[in-house]
Structure formats: structure tokens, C-alpha cells
Scaffold this active site. Structure first.
Site, PDB file in Angstrom:
ATOM      1  N   LYS A  13      20.392  -8.493 -22.093  1.00  0.00           N
ATOM      2  CA  LYS A  13      21.376  -9.579 -22.077  1.00  0.00           C
ATOM      3  C   LYS A  13      20.754 -10.927 -22.450  1.00  0.00           C
ATOM      4  O   LYS A  13      21.353 -11.713 -23.197  1.00  0.00           O
ATOM      5  CB  LYS A  13      22.001  -9.645 -20.676  1.00  0.00           C
ATOM      6  CG  LYS A  13      23.240 -10.488 -20.591  1.00  0.00           C
ATOM      7  CD  LYS A  13      23.926 -10.350 -19.249  1.00  0.00           C
ATOM      8  CE  LYS A  13      23.041 -10.808 -18.118  1.00  0.00           C
ATOM      9  NZ  LYS A  13      23.780 -11.194 -16.912  1.00  0.00           N
ATOM     10  N   ARG A 162       4.321  -2.169  -8.511  1.00  0.00           N
ATOM     11  CA  ARG A 162       4.870  -2.999  -7.437  1.00  0.00           C
ATOM     12  C   ARG A 162       6.099  -2.302  -6.856  1.00  0.00           C
ATOM     13  O   ARG A 162       6.769  -1.537  -7.546  1.00  0.00           O
ATOM     14  CB  ARG A 162       5.286  -4.372  -7.986  1.00  0.00           C
ATOM     15  CG  ARG A 162       4.105  -5.204  -8.400  1.00  0.00           C
ATOM     16  CD  ARG A 162       4.460  -6.642  -8.717  1.00  0.00           C
ATOM     17  NE  ARG A 162       5.861  -6.842  -9.085  1.00  0.00           N
ATOM     18  CZ  ARG A 162       6.299  -7.937  -9.695  1.00  0.00           C
ATOM     19  NH1 ARG A 162       5.464  -8.894 -10.016  1.00  0.00           N
ATOM     20  NH2 ARG A 162       7.573  -8.085  -9.994  1.00  0.00           N
ATOM     21  N   ARG A 173      18.983  -0.869  -7.254  1.00  0.00           N
ATOM     22  CA  ARG A 173      19.412  -2.182  -7.747  1.00  0.00           C
ATOM     23  C   ARG A 173      20.514  -2.024  -8.806  1.00  0.00           C
ATOM     24  O   ARG A 173      21.498  -2.765  -8.815  1.00  0.00           O
ATOM     25  CB  ARG A 173      18.200  -2.925  -8.324  1.00  0.00           C
ATOM     26  CG  ARG A 173      18.446  -4.407  -8.526  1.00  0.00           C
ATOM     27  CD  ARG A 173      17.129  -5.136  -8.678  1.00  0.00           C
ATOM     28  NE  ARG A 173      16.869  -5.480 -10.063  1.00  0.00           N
ATOM     29  CZ  ARG A 173      15.731  -5.264 -10.704  1.00  0.00           C
ATOM     30  NH1 ARG A 173      14.738  -4.671 -10.087  1.00  0.00           N
ATOM     31  NH2 ARG A 173      15.568  -5.634 -11.947  1.00  0.00           N
TER      32      ARG A 173
END
Length: 218
Positions: A13, A162, A173
């Protein structure tokens, strides 16, 4: 021209937003920028938002909506139009935006939604890994090590990810974002302004599709 740009994390995006702004000269309005501007100018609504942010709380919809209205009423947008990025995030905000547009005598011309299959987004977003020895960062698709399993910089062989790059975290998410986007898609489909764009192509091909949609609105 006034539009909303939608797309899940990793859909590309940000790149398409830059290309749209360059080509169509609309004002790129992101939620973060709006909050920062309102707070730095110490507008009453900006100070109200700051009071929530300073306490680590989510800014309520009505405060966010008021900041959006404040921004969309400014002269640069009146002249050039807007591209909203990160707003609306839910159905209530979408309905508020419809009201804002009516009050400001603006028209929402298009909602561009860059769609990429979830598994590809997971691969893109969870591909980052880091050398445990020197901290060099790589990506399994975009920037792998030259020799598999060996750090280019220090020759180390131990790597880690991570927590927020772990596939399970990324998947979660994306699912949260998908759930939030579904009512918006339905709302804008009914309004006749929704356009789905296949983002699983190279950058220029994606922009060609977006350009074709937007050029017909002029």
C-alpha cells in the site's frame, strides 16, 4: 478526486500511495500524520487526542472523526482532493466519513483495496531474520544471505526472528485486520465506489490497474 486506499500489512500500500500522489497530485492523509499535525498545532481536538495517547489509551472514534473533519476542511484538500490511508478503520468511522463529506460538500470517488492472498502476505511479513552475532538483517524472499545459513557480514551461522515477525504473530495480525476490513468492504460495495485490485503482481502492474480505475473518474 477523493479516495480511500485499503490493503492489509505487506500488500504494498505504501508504494502505491506514493505513486498515486505523484500521478494525481492528491493530498496523502494518513491517520498518524493527522494526529501529529493536530497535536503540534495544539488545536482543541488535537489536545483532546493527546490526552488519550499520553495515557496509552486508544483515541475514541468521535475524536478521530473530528480530527479527520478538521483536516479534510483545510484548503489544500479543498483544492487537490484527498487520499485517506488508515481511516476509516471500522464501520462507525466509515459512516462518520460519509457525514463529514456531506457537511464539507465533498464526494468520495473511489475506495481502492489492494488484495494479496494471506499466505503470500505471511511469507512477506514473516520472512525477516537477523544474525544473532552481528545483528545484520535479511529477508528470505527479498534479501537472503548469499550463502545459505551464513551471514554475509560476519560469517555467523545463528539467526533468529523477532517475536512480531514470527508467522503465527503475523497471521494473527492479518486476521484482526481482515475482520476489521470486511464490514468496510460491504459498506463501500453497496455505495458503488469499491474497487478490488490484485496486488500479487509487480509494482508497475498494480499501479496500471489503479491508474485505469482512477483515470475513468476524471
Amino acid at each position: 478526486m477523493n479516495l480511500i486506499l485499503m490493503g492489509l500489512p505487506g500488500a504494498g500500500k505504501g508504494t502505491q500511495a506514493e505513486m498515486i500522489v505523484d500521478h494525481y497530485q492528491v493530498v496523502h492523509v494518513s491517520t498518524g500524520d493527522m494526529f501529529r499535525d493536530a497535536m503540534s498545532q495544539q488545536t482543541p481536538i488535537g489536545l483532546k487526542a493527546k490526552s488519550f495517547i499520553d495515557q496509552g489509551e486508544l483515541v475514541p472514534d468521535e475524536v478521530t472523526d473530528a480530527i479527520v473533519k478538521e483536516r479534510l476542511s483545510q484548503s489544500d484538500i479543498q483544492q487537490s482532493g484527498y487520499m485517506l490511508d488508515g481511516y476509516p478503520r471500522n464501520l462507525e468511522q466509515a459512516q462518520a466519513l460519509t457525514q463529514i463529506n456531506q457537511e464539507l460538500k465533498q464526494t468520495l470517488d473511489a475506495v481502492i483495496d489492494i488484495q494479496v492472498p494471506t499466505q503470500i502476505l505471511i511469507d512477506r511479513l514473516s520472512g525477516r531474520f537477523i544474525c544473532r552475532n552481528c545483528g545484520a538483517t535479511y529477508h528470505k524472499i527479498n534479501h537472503p544471505t548469499k550463502v545459505p545459513g551464513t551471514c554475509d557480514r560476519c560469517g555467523g551461522h545463528e539467526f533468529y526472528q523477532r517475536d512480531d515477525d514470527q508467522p503465527a504473530t503475523v497471521k494473527n495480525r492479518l486476521e484482526v485486520n481482515l475482520k476489521m476490513n470486511t464490514p468496510l468492504i460491504d459498506y463501500y460495495q453497496k455505495a458503488g465506489v469499491y474497487h478490488e485490485v490484485d496486488g500479487n503482481q509487480n509494482i508497475d502492474q498494480v499501479f496500471q490497474i489503479i491508474d485505469k480505475i482512477l483515470s475513468q473518474l476524471h
